[in-house]
Design a protein around this motif. Structure first.
Motif, PDB file in Angstrom:
ATOM      1  N   GLU A 160      33.306  70.843 -13.442  1.00 22.25           N
ATOM      2  CA  GLU A 160      33.784  70.169 -14.661  1.00 22.25           C
ATOM      3  C   GLU A 160      33.471  68.682 -14.633  1.00 22.25           C
ATOM      4  N   LEU A 161      33.138  68.194 -13.456  1.00 27.39           N
ATOM      5  CA  LEU A 161      32.908  66.766 -13.293  1.00 27.39           C
ATOM      6  C   LEU A 161      31.848  66.229 -14.234  1.00 27.39           C
ATOM      7  N   MET A 162      30.779  66.958 -14.372  1.00 25.41           N
ATOM      8  CA  MET A 162      29.672  66.496 -15.204  1.00 25.41           C
ATOM      9  C   MET A 162      30.139  66.216 -16.632  1.00 25.41           C
ATOM     10  N   GLN A 163      30.829  67.172 -17.198  1.00 29.94           N
ATOM     11  CA  GLN A 163      31.289  66.986 -18.573  1.00 29.94           C
ATOM     12  C   GLN A 163      32.280  65.839 -18.665  1.00 29.94           C
ATOM     13  N   GLU A 164      33.142  65.742 -17.676  1.00 32.21           N
ATOM     14  CA  GLU A 164      34.145  64.675 -17.694  1.00 32.21           C
ATOM     15  C   GLU A 164      33.486  63.309 -17.657  1.00 32.21           C
ATOM     16  N   LEU A 165      32.495  63.189 -16.806  1.00 32.92           N
ATOM     17  CA  LEU A 165      31.797  61.911 -16.703  1.00 32.92           C
ATOM     18  C   LEU A 165      31.160  61.541 -18.033  1.00 32.92           C
TER      19      LEU A 165
ATOM     20  N   TRP B 104      15.015  69.648  -9.015  1.00 31.73           N
ATOM     21  CA  TRP B 104      15.126  69.601  -7.554  1.00 31.73           C
ATOM     22  C   TRP B 104      15.503  68.206  -7.087  1.00 31.73           C
ATOM     23  N   ALA B 105      14.917  67.236  -7.740  1.00 31.68           N
ATOM     24  CA  ALA B 105      15.226  65.849  -7.374  1.00 31.68           C
ATOM     25  C   ALA B 105      16.703  65.575  -7.594  1.00 31.68           C
ATOM     26  N   MET B 106      17.251  66.117  -8.656  1.00 27.74           N
ATOM     27  CA  MET B 106      18.664  65.922  -8.935  1.00 27.74           C
ATOM     28  C   MET B 106      19.494  66.589  -7.849  1.00 27.74           C
ATOM     29  N   ASN B 107      19.078  67.755  -7.468  1.00 30.45           N
ATOM     30  CA  ASN B 107      19.805  68.483  -6.437  1.00 30.45           C
ATOM     31  C   ASN B 107      19.871  67.666  -5.164  1.00 30.45           C
ATOM     32  N   ALA B 108      18.789  66.982  -4.869  1.00 31.82           N
ATOM     33  CA  ALA B 108      18.745  66.166  -3.655  1.00 31.82           C
ATOM     34  C   ALA B 108      19.428  64.831  -3.860  1.00 31.82           C
ATOM     35  N   SER B 109      19.653  64.469  -5.092  1.00 28.56           N
ATOM     36  CA  SER B 109      20.171  63.132  -5.390  1.00 28.56           C
ATOM     37  C   SER B 109      21.614  62.937  -4.958  1.00 28.56           C
ATOM     38  N   PHE B 110      22.283  64.039  -4.625  1.00 30.56           N
ATOM     39  CA  PHE B 110      23.670  63.897  -4.231  1.00 30.56           C
ATOM     40  C   PHE B 110      23.796  63.235  -2.873  1.00 30.56           C
ATOM     41  N   ASN B 111      22.754  63.272  -2.114  1.00 27.09           N
ATOM     42  CA  ASN B 111      22.816  62.784  -0.749  1.00 27.09           C
ATOM     43  C   ASN B 111      22.229  61.406  -0.537  1.00 27.09           C
TER      44      ASN B 111
ATOM     45  N   HIS C 289      26.202  72.674 -10.529  1.00 24.78           N
ATOM     46  CA  HIS C 289      25.853  72.071  -9.243  1.00 24.78           C
ATOM     47  C   HIS C 289      26.682  70.840  -8.924  1.00 24.78           C
ATOM     48  N   PHE C 290      27.604  70.537  -9.781  1.00 19.57           N
ATOM     49  CA  PHE C 290      28.481  69.401  -9.500  1.00 19.57           C
ATOM     50  C   PHE C 290      29.732  69.887  -8.783  1.00 19.57           C
TER      51      PHE C 290
END
Length: 132
Positions: A100-105, A66-73, A95-96
């Motif tokens: 595909e962004l996550m894997q690319e990063l 959940w913290a990660m979900n909120a971390s985008f903001n 959730h990215f």
DNA sequence: AGTATGACTCATT
DNA sequence: AAATGAGCCATAC
């Protein structure tokens, strides 16, 4: 660094609906999670469970998600892509934006991701309980 | 206010 | 070894 004094389990009654870091931010479990995640070195990864365990087993690993979900903001950006589940699978990639962004990063950091799973996960694993 | 759900894990079957 | 159930605790409906 090794601050993170183990929050006294601010359960239930605590207000905070999505603790946004707007300055007044009271120290929340989320803040603590973000502090830890920000300290993950380049090219290393950790798991939700490891973070939860570091902050005290009382807080389950789900809350880290959940913290990660909120971390985008929040302002200081959090490298959420360095956090995966205990199998090294990118469970949160959906959730990215885009997914595909996550894997690319991760690949950009020198990691090898195959079939949504980090190869040699144990080698790149970074345990806050140990490293911090 | 009660139920359902989730970016998880662990123990048991 | 894979599938299932149970803990976990804050949000969403």
């Amino acid at each position: 660094m090794k601050k993170v004094p183990r929050p006294p389990k601010q359960t239930g009654t605590t207000p905070r609906s999505i603790p946004v870091n707007d300055g007044s931010a009271q120290y929340s479990f989320f803040q603590n999670v973000w502090d830890v995640v920000r300290q993950i070195p380049f090219g290393r990864v950790t798991s939700y469970g490891a973070i939860a365990r570091y902050l005290g087993t009382g807080s389950s690993a789900r809350m880290v998600g959940w913290a990660m979900n909120a971390s985008f903001n929040i302002s200081p950006k959090v490298p959420a892509h360095r956090v995966v589940n205990r199998n090294g699978m990118l469970s949160g990639k959906a959730h990215f934006t885009p997914p595909e962004l996550m894997q690319e990063l991760l690949e950009k950091e020198g990691l090898i991701v195959k079939d949504e799973t980090i190869q040699e996960f144990e080698t790149h694993f970074w345990d806050p309980a140990v490293e911090l």
